[in-house]
Design an enzyme around this catalytic site. Structure first.
Site, PDB file in Angstrom:
ATOM      1  N   LYS A  12       0.890  -1.241  -0.162  1.00  0.00           N
ATOM      2  CA  LYS A  12       0.161   0.108  -0.213  1.00  0.00           C
ATOM      3  C   LYS A  12       0.862   1.232  -0.069  1.00  0.00           C
ATOM      4  O   LYS A  12       2.092   1.242   0.492  1.00  0.00           O
ATOM      5  CB  LYS A  12      -0.887   0.064   1.315  1.00  0.00           C
ATOM      6  CG  LYS A  12      -0.151   0.094   2.606  1.00  0.00           C
ATOM      7  CD  LYS A  12       0.067   1.663   3.152  1.00  0.00           C
ATOM      8  CE  LYS A  12       0.450   1.354   4.324  1.00  0.00           C
ATOM      9  NZ  LYS A  12       0.886   2.744   4.940  1.00  0.00           N
ATOM     10  N   GLY A  99       3.555  -1.716   4.352  1.00  0.00           N
ATOM     11  CA  GLY A  99       2.555  -2.528   4.920  1.00  0.00           C
ATOM     12  C   GLY A  99       2.600  -4.002   4.515  1.00  0.00           C
ATOM     13  O   GLY A  99       1.752  -4.698   4.578  1.00  0.00           O
ATOM     14  N   GLY A 100       3.704  -4.475   4.141  1.00  0.00           N
ATOM     15  CA  GLY A 100       4.414  -5.659   3.847  1.00  0.00           C
ATOM     16  C   GLY A 100       3.767  -6.871   4.727  1.00  0.00           C
ATOM     17  O   GLY A 100       3.042  -7.630   4.252  1.00  0.00           O
ATOM     18  N   SER A 102       1.811  -6.345   7.211  1.00  0.00           N
ATOM     19  CA  SER A 102       0.392  -6.313   7.544  1.00  0.00           C
ATOM     20  C   SER A 102      -0.555  -7.129   6.253  1.00  0.00           C
ATOM     21  O   SER A 102      -1.490  -7.443   6.501  1.00  0.00           O
ATOM     22  CB  SER A 102      -0.018  -4.851   7.777  1.00  0.00           C
ATOM     23  OG  SER A 102       0.619  -4.536   8.989  1.00  0.00           O
ATOM     24  N   ASP A 135      -2.450  -1.547  10.182  1.00  0.00           N
ATOM     25  CA  ASP A 135      -2.660  -1.526   8.854  1.00  0.00           C
ATOM     26  C   ASP A 135      -3.335  -2.856   8.549  1.00  0.00           C
ATOM     27  O   ASP A 135      -3.805  -2.654   7.080  1.00  0.00           O
ATOM     28  CB  ASP A 135      -1.419  -1.408   7.994  1.00  0.00           C
ATOM     29  CG  ASP A 135      -0.638  -0.138   7.954  1.00  0.00           C
ATOM     30  OD1 ASP A 135      -1.390   0.854   8.311  1.00  0.00           O
ATOM     31  OD2 ASP A 135       0.696  -0.029   7.751  1.00  0.00           O
TER      32      ASP A 135
END
Length: 283
Positions: A12, A99-100, A102, A135
């Site tokens: 994101k 946000g990897g 998450s 997130d």
């Protein structure tokens, strides 16, 4: 189903990120627009005949801190006799503000909801996702969103399709250090993103707002400023999240250029925006 292979977990970007105040407990109140892009981690899931959770693939941290393991254990309370082997192939860098981890956790919730026949609705998965991190709910929500609160209050918002380039300058910014900095702006005016005037501005990527965390992150991590300066030669650049990744965006169909002679240790990707999570229809 006994297995699912190559399930995507998209990154994101924060198209802007404003800090508008603080809660009594010290948590910061934010306003942002979250948009997914087609840079993804990929996860494999193999259902096991015993209630074990096995985490394989790319991991450089303790299993106890792994969000995929935590997500699987969360779902296992609804299927106590089921197990799974999770293999993660990382493309989204850790500590980039994209946000990897998450997103990986959200894909775990979505996949196990189906593989273990739990069949929870989206709002039920959202309630579970909140316990994993700020997130994670966005990726369960599954579409471009105006985020409020600490990032958990989500409202759909429409933006034009866009493309661009994102650069990871090979270093991470400690999120806690950014938020505790005395130099952080904490009083940006609140906006009403649902107003037509505000929503219209979002049709032009990066023409709206700013990232309040960017100046502080750049002071902490000079490579953030270096990345911004590099990308400014190609287009209007902005840091995402609390850093350290930096991106620029153009309208869909316009030329996307990349940095030539990328510094050693840096990574970059061309990307396209996603209006919906690739697994949106799974919930």
């Amino acid at each position: 189903m006994k297995c699912c292979l190559n399930l995507p977990a998209p990154a994101k970007l924060n198209l802007f990120l404003h800090v508008i105040g603080r809660k009594p407990d010290g948590m910061h109140l934010l306003e942002s627009v979250f948009s997914m892009i087609d840079l993804c981690d990929y996860l494999d899931f193999e259902v096991l005949d015993e209630p074990k959770i096995i985490r394989e693939g790319d991991i450089s941290w303790a299993l106890g801190k792994d969000l995929c393991c935590r997500a699987a254990k969360l779902m296992q309370q609804f299927a106590p006799h089921r197990g799974v082997r999770i293999t993660v192939r990382k493309n989204i860098p850790d500590g980039a503000g994209m946000g990897g981890g998450s997103s990986d956790a959200a894909t775990c919730l979505i996949a196990l909801n189906k593989l273990w026949d739990i069949n929870k609705k989206r709002n039920e998965l959202l309630n579970l996702a909140v316990t994993l991190g700020a997130d994670v709910p966005f990726f369960i929500f599954g579409q471009t969103a105006f985020a409020q609160g600490v990032g958990e209050v989500l409202t759909p918002v429409v933006t034009d399709d866009f493309e661009g380039a994102v650069v990871f300058p090979g270093a991470s910014v400690p999120t806690a250090d950014v938020f505790k900095s005395p130099n952080l702006t904490r009083d940006t005016d609140s906006i009403r993103i649902t107003n037509s005037s505000s929503a219209a501005l979002l049709r032009l990527p990066l023409d709206f707002g700013h990232n309040d965390l960017e100046p502080v992150a750049a002071d902490i991590c000079p490579s953030v400023k270096e990345a911004i300066d590099c990308l400014k030669q190609l287009g209007k650049a902005r840091m995402t999240g609390s850093g350290s990744a930096v991106f620029y965006a153009v309208k869909s169909g316009a030329e996307v250029r990349l940095i030539s002679n990328l510094p050693i240790g840096w990574r970059q990707w061309a990307f396209r925006s996603l209006k919906f999570h690739p697994l949106y229809d799974w919930v």
